[in-house]
Design a protein around this motif. Structure first.
Motif, PDB file in Angstrom:
ATOM      1  N   UNK A 172       0.844  -1.185   0.000  1.00 44.69           N
ATOM      2  CA  UNK A 172       0.000   0.000   0.000  1.00 44.69           C
ATOM      3  C   UNK A 172       0.886   1.245   0.000  1.00 44.69           C
ATOM      4  N   UNK A 173       0.282   2.372  -0.320  1.00 47.96           N
ATOM      5  CA  UNK A 173       1.028   3.626  -0.281  1.00 47.96           C
ATOM      6  C   UNK A 173       1.588   3.871   1.119  1.00 47.96           C
ATOM      7  N   UNK A 174       0.822   3.494   2.144  1.00 52.63           N
ATOM      8  CA  UNK A 174       1.303   3.668   3.517  1.00 52.63           C
ATOM      9  C   UNK A 174       2.476   2.736   3.817  1.00 52.63           C
ATOM     10  N   UNK A 175       2.429   1.503   3.277  1.00 53.75           N
ATOM     11  CA  UNK A 175       3.561   0.583   3.430  1.00 53.75           C
ATOM     12  C   UNK A 175       4.821   1.179   2.815  1.00 53.75           C
ATOM     13  N   UNK A 176       4.678   1.709   1.600  1.00 56.37           N
ATOM     14  CA  UNK A 176       5.813   2.310   0.911  1.00 56.37           C
ATOM     15  C   UNK A 176       6.364   3.495   1.699  1.00 56.37           C
ATOM     16  N   UNK A 177       5.478   4.316   2.226  1.00 56.30           N
ATOM     17  CA  UNK A 177       5.911   5.489   2.988  1.00 56.30           C
ATOM     18  C   UNK A 177       6.596   5.093   4.287  1.00 56.30           C
ATOM     19  N   UNK A 178       6.117   4.047   4.940  1.00 57.99           N
ATOM     20  CA  UNK A 178       6.744   3.600   6.189  1.00 57.99           C
ATOM     21  C   UNK A 178       8.232   3.315   5.971  1.00 57.99           C
ATOM     22  N   UNK A 179       8.525   2.537   4.931  1.00 56.33           N
ATOM     23  CA  UNK A 179       9.916   2.189   4.663  1.00 56.33           C
ATOM     24  C   UNK A 179      10.679   3.394   4.118  1.00 56.33           C
ATOM     25  N   UNK A 180      10.053   4.162   3.236  1.00 57.42           N
ATOM     26  CA  UNK A 180      10.739   5.320   2.652  1.00 57.42           C
ATOM     27  C   UNK A 180      11.140   6.322   3.729  1.00 57.42           C
ATOM     28  N   UNK A 181      10.265   6.544   4.699  1.00 57.31           N
ATOM     29  CA  UNK A 181      10.587   7.469   5.792  1.00 57.31           C
ATOM     30  C   UNK A 181      11.749   6.940   6.628  1.00 57.31           C
ATOM     31  N   UNK A 182      11.762   5.628   6.861  1.00 55.65           N
ATOM     32  CA  UNK A 182      12.862   5.026   7.619  1.00 55.65           C
ATOM     33  C   UNK A 182      14.167   5.123   6.833  1.00 55.65           C
ATOM     34  N   UNK A 183      14.094   4.916   5.525  1.00 57.87           N
ATOM     35  CA  UNK A 183      15.278   5.059   4.673  1.00 57.87           C
ATOM     36  C   UNK A 183      15.785   6.496   4.720  1.00 57.87           C
ATOM     37  N   UNK A 197      17.742  15.549  -0.520  1.00 56.98           N
ATOM     38  CA  UNK A 197      17.705  15.651  -1.976  1.00 56.98           C
ATOM     39  C   UNK A 197      17.924  14.304  -2.665  1.00 56.98           C
ATOM     40  N   UNK A 198      18.032  13.229  -1.890  1.00 56.70           N
ATOM     41  CA  UNK A 198      18.176  11.883  -2.458  1.00 56.70           C
ATOM     42  C   UNK A 198      16.789  11.312  -2.723  1.00 56.70           C
ATOM     43  N   UNK A 199      16.541  10.909  -3.957  1.00 53.25           N
ATOM     44  CA  UNK A 199      15.228  10.366  -4.283  1.00 53.25           C
ATOM     45  C   UNK A 199      15.106   8.915  -3.826  1.00 53.25           C
ATOM     46  N   UNK A 200      13.948   8.615  -3.259  1.00 53.91           N
ATOM     47  CA  UNK A 200      13.619   7.253  -2.825  1.00 53.91           C
ATOM     48  C   UNK A 200      12.454   6.773  -3.678  1.00 53.91           C
ATOM     49  N   UNK A 201      12.672   5.672  -4.376  1.00 51.16           N
ATOM     50  CA  UNK A 201      11.651   5.117  -5.261  1.00 51.16           C
ATOM     51  C   UNK A 201      10.980   3.918  -4.616  1.00 51.16           C
ATOM     52  N   UNK A 202       9.756   3.645  -5.050  1.00 50.21           N
ATOM     53  CA  UNK A 202       9.089   2.399  -4.696  1.00 50.21           C
ATOM     54  C   UNK A 202       9.036   1.524  -5.939  1.00 50.21           C
ATOM     55  N   UNK A 203       9.327   0.235  -5.785  1.00 50.84           N
ATOM     56  CA  UNK A 203       9.241  -0.689  -6.909  1.00 50.84           C
ATOM     57  C   UNK A 203       8.494  -1.951  -6.517  1.00 50.84           C
ATOM     58  N   UNK A 204       7.553  -2.370  -7.342  1.00 49.32           N
ATOM     59  CA  UNK A 204       6.808  -3.604  -7.080  1.00 49.32           C
ATOM     60  C   UNK A 204       5.389  -3.498  -7.582  1.00 49.32           C
ATOM     61  N   UNK A 218       5.039  11.662   1.205  1.00 48.06           N
ATOM     62  CA  UNK A 218       6.110  12.653   1.376  1.00 48.06           C
ATOM     63  C   UNK A 218       7.510  12.150   1.045  1.00 48.06           C
ATOM     64  N   UNK A 219       7.800  10.888   1.341  1.00 43.95           N
ATOM     65  CA  UNK A 219       9.164  10.384   1.164  1.00 43.95           C
ATOM     66  C   UNK A 219       9.334   9.473  -0.039  1.00 43.95           C
ATOM     67  N   UNK A 220       8.308   9.352  -0.863  1.00 46.16           N
ATOM     68  CA  UNK A 220       8.400   8.551  -2.089  1.00 46.16           C
ATOM     69  C   UNK A 220       8.525   9.506  -3.264  1.00 46.16           C
ATOM     70  N   UNK A 221       9.609   9.385  -3.991  1.00 45.50           N
ATOM     71  CA  UNK A 221       9.941  10.363  -5.039  1.00 45.50           C
ATOM     72  C   UNK A 221       9.977   9.752  -6.430  1.00 45.50           C
ATOM     73  N   UNK A 222       9.154   8.727  -6.632  1.00 49.46           N
ATOM     74  CA  UNK A 222       9.098   8.093  -7.935  1.00 49.46           C
ATOM     75  C   UNK A 222       8.988   6.592  -7.799  1.00 49.46           C
TER      76      UNK A 222
END
Length: 243
Positions: A172-183, A197-204, A218-222
């Protein structure tokens, strides 16, 4: 920060097919709403360099950890750079699983990429068993730390939960954000304010109908896009969804 659509064709498309795809993009892409970059098989890259519209970048799916030498079948970062590549994927879950790539190897590849002016897209992510144990955050951050040894701030991180790759299952978008924020927090420990300024992508299993919600976090940039990258119509629809 502009979203990045990193399109991973994997082992698909002959040079003739790559040329047709690029020409379709040249006709169809009137307004890039995201940065678009194609990660193609090495044999397709000269064709893409000649045929892609100027707004679309390209890169490799892998790169050698070695500068040059007796490494049959491998492709160096200098070779990719001379073709005009901008990015290269390192540490994709399929490389880690099928080719036994360790975090140290991934880091060495990223260092080679940066030394030759390429931006590495460093992939991290957990399998289903890890997620079901609730260890997905600690596992992914541990993998990230190991894959960043000696790597400068000029990078992209792609979070790809292995259980969602090519399965039709999507975090889910929330799942992706949870990890992206931790990253993001982990990157701040290593790069300070430069982490912002480092982009964090979600893939899957990213598709036109879910990309806007995922990239709206907020923390998913593509996104690192697999199957949906093979049809130009799907890529154009994802670009449209991100306006």
């Amino acid at each position: 920060m502009q979203n990045l659509l990193a399109l991973n064709w994997k082992m698909n498309k002959t040079p003739a097919e790559a040329k047709a795809w690029a020409q379709e993009m040249r006709v169809g892409l009137t307004q890039p709403n995201a940065e678009i970059a194609v990660m193609a098989p090495a044999i397709d890259l000269p064709t893409l360099a000649a045929e892609l519209p100027p707004a679309v970048a390209f890169g490799g799916q892998d790169v050698s950890q070695h500068e040059a030498g007796a490494y049959t079948g491998e492709i160096s970062a200098a070779m990719l750079a001379e073709l005009g590549a901008k990015y290269v994927v390192v540490g994709h879950s399929e490389r880690r699983e099928y080719h036994g790539e360790t975090d140290a190897v991934v880091a060495a590849k990223a260092v080679q990429a940066q030394a030759n002016g390429l931006t590495p897209i460093i992939c991290v992510g957990e399998g289903l068993e890890v997620r079901e144990k609730g260890e997905h955050v600690s596992y992914t951050l541990g993998q990230l730390r190991g894959s960043l040894s000696g790597v400068g701030a000029g990078l992209v991180v792609a979070y790809e939960p292995v259980w969602a790759i090519g399965t039709g299952k999507t975090a889910t978008a929330d799942d992706a954000e949870e990890i992206a924020a931790a990253i993001r927090e982990e990157l701040r420990r290593g790069y300070g304010d430069g982490a912002d300024s480092i982009r964090i992508l979600y893939g899957g299993s990213v598709k036109p109908d879910n990309i806007a919600e995922i990239c709206g976090k907020p923390n998913v940039n593509g996104a690192l896009v697999g199957g949906a990258s093979l049809k130009s119509a799907d890529v154009l629809a994802m670009n449209e969804a991100l306006k």
